[in-house]
Motif scaffolding. Structure first.
Motif, mmCIF file in Angstrom:
data_model
loop_
_atom_site.group_PDB
_atom_site.id
_atom_site.type_symbol
_atom_site.label_atom_id
_atom_site.label_comp_id
_atom_site.label_asym_id
_atom_site.label_seq_id
_atom_site.Cartn_x
_atom_site.Cartn_y
_atom_site.Cartn_z
ATOM 1 N N PHE A 98 -1.251 53.993 -10.085
ATOM 2 C CA PHE A 98 -1.986 53.958 -11.348
ATOM 3 C C PHE A 98 -2.353 52.520 -11.685
ATOM 4 C CE2 PHE A 98 2.534 54.014 -12.116
ATOM 5 C CZ PHE A 98 2.789 53.163 -13.184
ATOM 6 N N ASP A 99 -3.406 52.356 -12.479
ATOM 7 C CA ASP A 99 -3.933 51.019 -12.735
ATOM 8 C C ASP A 99 -3.378 50.434 -14.030
ATOM 9 O OD1 ASP A 99 -5.338 52.263 -14.824
ATOM 10 O OD2 ASP A 99 -7.245 52.274 -13.750
ATOM 11 N N ALA A 100 -3.817 49.224 -14.339
ATOM 12 C CA ALA A 100 -3.280 48.493 -15.488
ATOM 13 C C ALA A 100 -3.603 49.185 -16.803
ATOM 14 C CB ALA A 100 -3.828 47.070 -15.491
ATOM 15 N N HIS A 101 -4.802 49.730 -16.912
ATOM 16 C CA HIS A 101 -5.175 50.378 -18.174
ATOM 17 C C HIS A 101 -4.360 51.659 -18.390
ATOM 18 C CE1 HIS A 101 -8.344 47.529 -19.035
ATOM 19 N NE2 HIS A 101 -8.779 47.650 -17.793
ATOM 20 N N THR A 102 -4.061 52.366 -17.311
ATOM 21 C CA THR A 102 -3.186 53.534 -17.425
ATOM 22 C C THR A 102 -1.779 53.099 -17.812
ATOM 23 O OG1 THR A 102 -4.481 54.724 -15.757
ATOM 24 C CG2 THR A 102 -2.241 55.517 -16.196
ATOM 25 N N ALA A 103 -1.302 52.009 -17.199
ATOM 26 C CA ALA A 103 0.020 51.479 -17.542
ATOM 27 C C ALA A 103 0.082 51.077 -19.010
ATOM 28 C CB ALA A 103 0.352 50.286 -16.650
ATOM 29 N N HIS A 104 -0.999 50.547 -19.523
ATOM 30 C CA HIS A 104 -1.052 50.174 -20.940
ATOM 31 C C HIS A 104 -1.037 51.414 -21.823
ATOM 32 C CE1 HIS A 104 -3.223 48.862 -24.688
ATOM 33 N NE2 HIS A 104 -2.322 47.905 -24.591
ATOM 34 N N ARG A 105 -1.783 52.415 -21.419
ATOM 35 C CA ARG A 105 -1.818 53.657 -22.201
ATOM 36 C C ARG A 105 -0.456 54.339 -22.212
ATOM 37 N NH1 ARG A 105 -5.496 55.890 -19.503
ATOM 38 N NH2 ARG A 105 -4.465 57.684 -18.525
ATOM 39 N N TYR A 106 0.277 54.226 -21.132
ATOM 40 C CA TYR A 106 1.602 54.835 -21.053
ATOM 41 C C TYR A 106 2.681 54.018 -21.776
ATOM 42 C CZ TYR A 106 -0.073 58.000 -17.337
ATOM 43 O OH TYR A 106 -0.750 58.963 -16.606
ATOM 44 N N GLY A 107 2.374 52.778 -22.114
ATOM 45 C CA GLY A 107 3.366 51.928 -22.767
ATOM 46 C C GLY A 107 4.138 51.043 -21.812
ATOM 47 N N LEU A 108 3.784 51.086 -20.524
ATOM 48 C CA LEU A 108 4.467 50.230 -19.560
ATOM 49 C C LEU A 108 4.003 48.781 -19.694
ATOM 50 C CD1 LEU A 108 6.494 50.224 -17.219
ATOM 51 C CD2 LEU A 108 4.584 50.617 -15.672
ATOM 52 N N LEU A 109 2.744 48.581 -20.028
ATOM 53 C CA LEU A 109 2.215 47.256 -20.330
ATOM 54 C C LEU A 109 1.928 47.148 -21.814
ATOM 55 C CD1 LEU A 109 -0.370 46.537 -17.458
ATOM 56 C CD2 LEU A 109 1.912 45.542 -17.741
ATOM 57 N N HIS A 110 2.259 45.991 -22.386
ATOM 58 C CA HIS A 110 1.906 45.742 -23.787
ATOM 59 C C HIS A 110 0.503 45.148 -23.904
ATOM 60 C CE1 HIS A 110 6.375 45.682 -23.822
ATOM 61 N NE2 HIS A 110 6.204 46.317 -24.957
ATOM 62 N N LYS A 111 0.109 44.351 -22.903
ATOM 63 C CA LYS A 111 -1.207 43.709 -22.910
ATOM 64 C C LYS A 111 -1.818 43.781 -21.516
ATOM 65 C CE LYS A 111 -1.026 41.769 -27.136
ATOM 66 N NZ LYS A 111 -2.028 42.031 -28.217
ATOM 67 N N VAL A 112 -3.144 43.927 -21.466
ATOM 68 C CA VAL A 112 -3.914 43.846 -20.228
ATOM 69 C C VAL A 112 -4.966 42.766 -20.419
ATOM 70 C CG1 VAL A 112 -5.451 45.060 -18.629
ATOM 71 C CG2 VAL A 112 -3.564 46.287 -19.729
ATOM 72 N N ALA A 113 -5.142 41.925 -19.395
ATOM 73 C CA ALA A 113 -6.102 40.820 -19.489
ATOM 74 C C ALA A 113 -6.731 40.577 -18.135
ATOM 75 C CB ALA A 113 -5.396 39.552 -19.972
ATOM 76 N N PRO A 114 -7.922 39.973 -18.094
ATOM 77 C CA PRO A 114 -8.449 39.531 -16.798
ATOM 78 C C PRO A 114 -7.468 38.541 -16.176
ATOM 79 C CG PRO A 114 -10.117 39.360 -18.526
ATOM 80 C CD PRO A 114 -8.828 39.653 -19.216
ATOM 81 N N LEU A 115 -7.433 38.489 -14.849
ATOM 82 C CA LEU A 115 -6.464 37.631 -14.176
ATOM 83 C C LEU A 115 -6.581 36.183 -14.648
ATOM 84 C CD1 LEU A 115 -4.240 37.300 -12.084
ATOM 85 C CD2 LEU A 115 -6.015 37.024 -10.331
ATOM 86 N N ASP A 116 -7.820 35.702 -14.835
ATOM 87 C CA ASP A 116 -7.977 34.305 -15.244
ATOM 88 C C ASP A 116 -7.638 34.077 -16.717
ATOM 89 O OD1 ASP A 116 -10.182 35.476 -16.434
ATOM 90 O OD2 ASP A 116 -11.675 34.302 -15.347
ATOM 91 N N GLY A 117 -7.377 35.153 -17.444
ATOM 92 C CA GLY A 117 -6.960 35.008 -18.838
ATOM 93 C C GLY A 117 -5.519 35.429 -19.080
#
Length: 261
Positions: free
Chosen positions: A187-206
């Motif tokens: 699963f990708d970062a946005h899915t991880a964010h939706r599930y609560g596994l990630l608190h923030k998603v950002a471009p790699l350079d940010g």
């Protein structure tokens, strides 16, 4: 022997790279996994180094934040399965393997209980034990190119690393974790964010800016307030678990890998 005609001495082998790269900036400690070659995995040497760093934090109460990241192409590809195989070959009783697995449990417990606020800065692939390690951090930020997976069932093992199942169920929810563990789906970062596994998603350079947006205010917080809040949150989290088999995980892993095939 004539030194002019004697064979040249063999060059000394290059020293192995340190398993961790450490940088302290004021009250913030940056801990970067430092894999050798392409082995972005969590072996015993990395676990020993993490235990040492986290134990040392007891004597450094002025460190308010620990940022965990990696210098490799990926954050982490999981546990070192070759090391597991070697441990079983050297000691078929499973004792050596249990010692490695117990190190994982010590690292995860130390991350959960340290006074510093822990932040996982994630990029690339975050797989298996790497995902478990990140889950034990208080805050998690990931690049939008991150890919996550829990592959244990797919390779014939029950998830047993660091006692992470209880932590993941508490952080993400039983229904989601059940699906991810049983299907082994990526699963990708946005899915991880939706599930609560990630608190923030950002471009790699940010991604560094996203982490800094957390570390700056946290560095100004009262150390006592941070510690007590972490203790309270951990207490409530553990109270919500009806069972916690973390102490049995090393025995479970050894039993699976040493059983007759």
């Amino acid at each position: 022997m004539n030194p002019l005609t004697s064979p040249a001495a063999a060059p000394a082998p290059a020293p192995a790279p340190a398993p961790l790269d450490l940088t302290r900036i004021g009250p913030v400690l940056h801990v970067r996994l430092n894999p050798s070659g392409q082995d972005d995995v969590l072996g015993a040497a990395v676990l020993d180094a993490l235990i040492a760093v986290l134990d040392d934090l007891h004597d450094q109460p002025d460190i308010r934040v620990l940022v965990l990241s990696s210098l490799g192409d990926d954050f982490c590809l999981g546990a070192d399965r070759r090391e597991y195989q070697d441990a079983v070959a050297d000691d078929p009783t499973g004792a050596a393997l249990r010692r490695i697995a117990d190190k994982a449990h010590r690292v995860c417990q130390a991350l959960e209980n340290t006074h510093a606020v822990t932040i996982a800065r994630l990029h690339g692939k975050v797989i298996g034990a790497g995902l478990a390690l990140a889950a034990y951090c208080d805050l998690r930020a990931g690049a939008d190119t991150c890919r996550f997976r829990m592959p244990e069932v797919g390779i014939g093992l029950a998830p047993a690393w660091g006692g992470a199942m209880g932590r993941l169920v508490t952080e993400v929810g039983a229904a989601r974790i059940r699906e991810l563990m049983l299907t082994c789906d990526e699963f990708d970062a946005h899915t991880a964010h939706r599930y609560g596994l990630l608190h923030k998603v950002a471009p790699l350079d940010g991604l560094d800016d996203t982490v800094t947006a957390w570390t700056r205010p946290l560095a100004r917080r009262s150390p006592q307030a941070l510690l007590l809040t972490k203790r309270m949150l951990t207490g409530f989290s553990k109270a919500a678990r009806t069972t916690d088999s973390a102490l049995l995980d090393s025995h479970l892993l050894a039993a699976q890998l040493t059983r007759p095939r």
